[in-house]
Design an enzyme around this catalytic site. Structure first.
Site, short mmCIF file in Angstrom:
data_model
loop_
_atom_site.label_atom_id
_atom_site.label_comp_id
_atom_site.label_asym_id
_atom_site.label_seq_id
_atom_site.Cartn_x
_atom_site.Cartn_y
_atom_site.Cartn_z
N GLU A 1 21.96 37.90 48.43
CA GLU A 1 22.71 39.17 48.52
C GLU A 1 23.50 39.54 47.26
O GLU A 1 24.68 39.91 47.33
CB GLU A 1 23.67 39.10 49.71
CG GLU A 1 22.94 38.89 51.03
CD GLU A 1 23.87 38.77 52.23
OE1 GLU A 1 25.09 38.66 52.04
OE2 GLU A 1 23.36 38.79 53.36
N GLU B 1 15.28 35.80 57.95
CA GLU B 1 16.37 35.78 58.94
C GLU B 1 16.09 36.79 60.06
O GLU B 1 16.91 37.65 60.36
CB GLU B 1 17.71 36.12 58.26
CG GLU B 1 18.03 35.24 57.07
CD GLU B 1 19.41 35.51 56.46
OE1 GLU B 1 20.26 36.13 57.10
OE2 GLU B 1 19.62 35.07 55.32
#
Ligand code: GLA
Length: 357
Positions: A158, A265
């Site tokens: 991220e 995820e």
């Protein structure tokens, strides 16, 4: 990749791998076998999910595990000198004992990072050189400990900003070291284990602007010769998005970069963002309609993933069952996984196996 099979039979699907018993009964087993010719099917775990019935379910259904939290810096490191290896070691041991692949998550993430990481003993902010040295120590220690066990690492997580006006998130790493910390983290990981597959992991692929930035970053890393092997698409989605055309657009663009792609995820909430805001204090059961729509969404996702099989080398669910999902709060449950709170397969489970019919 050598996978052990410990499946038991379930009365769901038939295929080339089916076991025919009587003319009307075809027995098949589990997710990992159904997807054996496509990609490993993984799941994010905590040490406690490896025990009891969940542990058995993991062994039966999945071919890969990821530590949901226990390899993250704030769990591994209490201070510059102390490591808390035990929970992560337990997860690695479970993988090894049961012939499961192990993904590592994550080596460099600006979120939930302890403050001590950025300052010296007197509390003074580190220089670029000092911070990179600290990052090198962390990455080298963690990667070396699980060398030969973790086959793929989410090296940087991220790093792209969610703001249109910014490219890289102005985190402490970025502010002190500049954007180059990302490439440097990959080099540290590669030096520590040259055989590990290294991924850049992100969310927000459905937003075109963010996706363009992610692809630009990965392209530049690749062009600079940084040891990066793949892109992780997190996949915290819902029954409302992505649509099939959105998903195809994402995969077309990401796969065109020429690196491997993993869905790292995956979970499909039955609640929209508006539903989540509305539900306060009353946890509602999942409706029939939500469960059906979730099954349709999972069915579509896996149909498309199978089509992109040449590029996709892993799909990991983020948590085992609806018993525990990081997407639940005290105000709502989002029922995002394939197994219900009693670990019974939901419609979504059947839906991703329907191609075997
Ligand atoms: C990101 C991280 C995961 C997890 C989730 C939920 O997706 O990559 O490790 O922490 O957020 O917090």
């Amino acid at each position: 990749m050598v996978l052990q099979s410990s499946c038991t039979t379930r009365s769901i699907k038939p295929s080339s791998k089916e076991v025919k018993t009587t003319p009307n009964t075809t027995i098949h087993c589990c997710l990992k076998e159904a997807y054996e010719d496509y990609f490993p099917i993984g799941v994010a775990v905590e040490p406690w999910s490896l025990q009891n019935d969940e542990g058995e379910l993991i062994k039966q259904e999945f071919s890969s595990i990821t530590a949901e939290n226990r390899m993250k810096m704030h769990h591994l490191r209490k201070s510059a000198t102390d490591y808390n290896w035990l929970p992560a070691d337990n997860i690695a041991e479970f993988a090894q004992k049961n012939g499961l692949l192990l993904r590592g998550h994550t080596l460099c993430w600006h979120d939930r990072i302890p403050e001590w990481f950025f300052v010296d003993r007197l509390g003074k902010e580190l220089s670029k050189e000092q911070l990179l040295a600290r990052l090198e120590t962390h990455i080298t220690d963690v990667v070396s400990r699980y060398k030969g066990q973790v086959y793929a690492w989410d090296v940087v997580n991220e790093a792209i900003s969610n703001k249109d006006s910014e490219f890289i998130e102005p985190s402490r790493f970025q502010k002190i070291c500049g954007n180059g910390y990302i490439a440097t983290a990959f080099k540290f990981a590669h030096d520590a284990d040259p055989n590990a597959r290294l991924y850049y992991n992100e969310n927000g692929f459905l937003q075109e602007d963010k996706r363009k930035k992610i692809c630009a970053l990965v392209k530049s890393l690749k062009n600079e010769g940084v040891p990066i092997h793949g892109i992780g698409i997190q996949g915290h989605w819902s029954i409302y998005e992505p649509t099939e055309s959105q998903l195809r657009e994402v995969l077309e663009e990401v796969c065109s970069l020429g690196l491997k792609v993993q869905i790292t995820e995956l979970d499909i909430s039955v609640l929209s963002k508006e539903d989540m805001k509305k539900q306060h204090g009353s946890i509602k059961p999942m409706t029939e309609e939500q469960e059906t729509r979730q099954a349709e969404t999972y069915n579509m996702l896996f149909r498309v993933f199978r089509e992109y099989n040449r590029h996709i080398d892993g799909v990991t669910f983020w948590n085992v069952s609806d018993r525990h999902s990081w997407r639940d709060t005290e105000n709502f449950k989002s029922y995002p996984l394939l197994f219900d709170q009693n670990l019974k397969p939901k419609k979504a489970y059947q839906a991703i196996l329907d191609f075997m019919k």
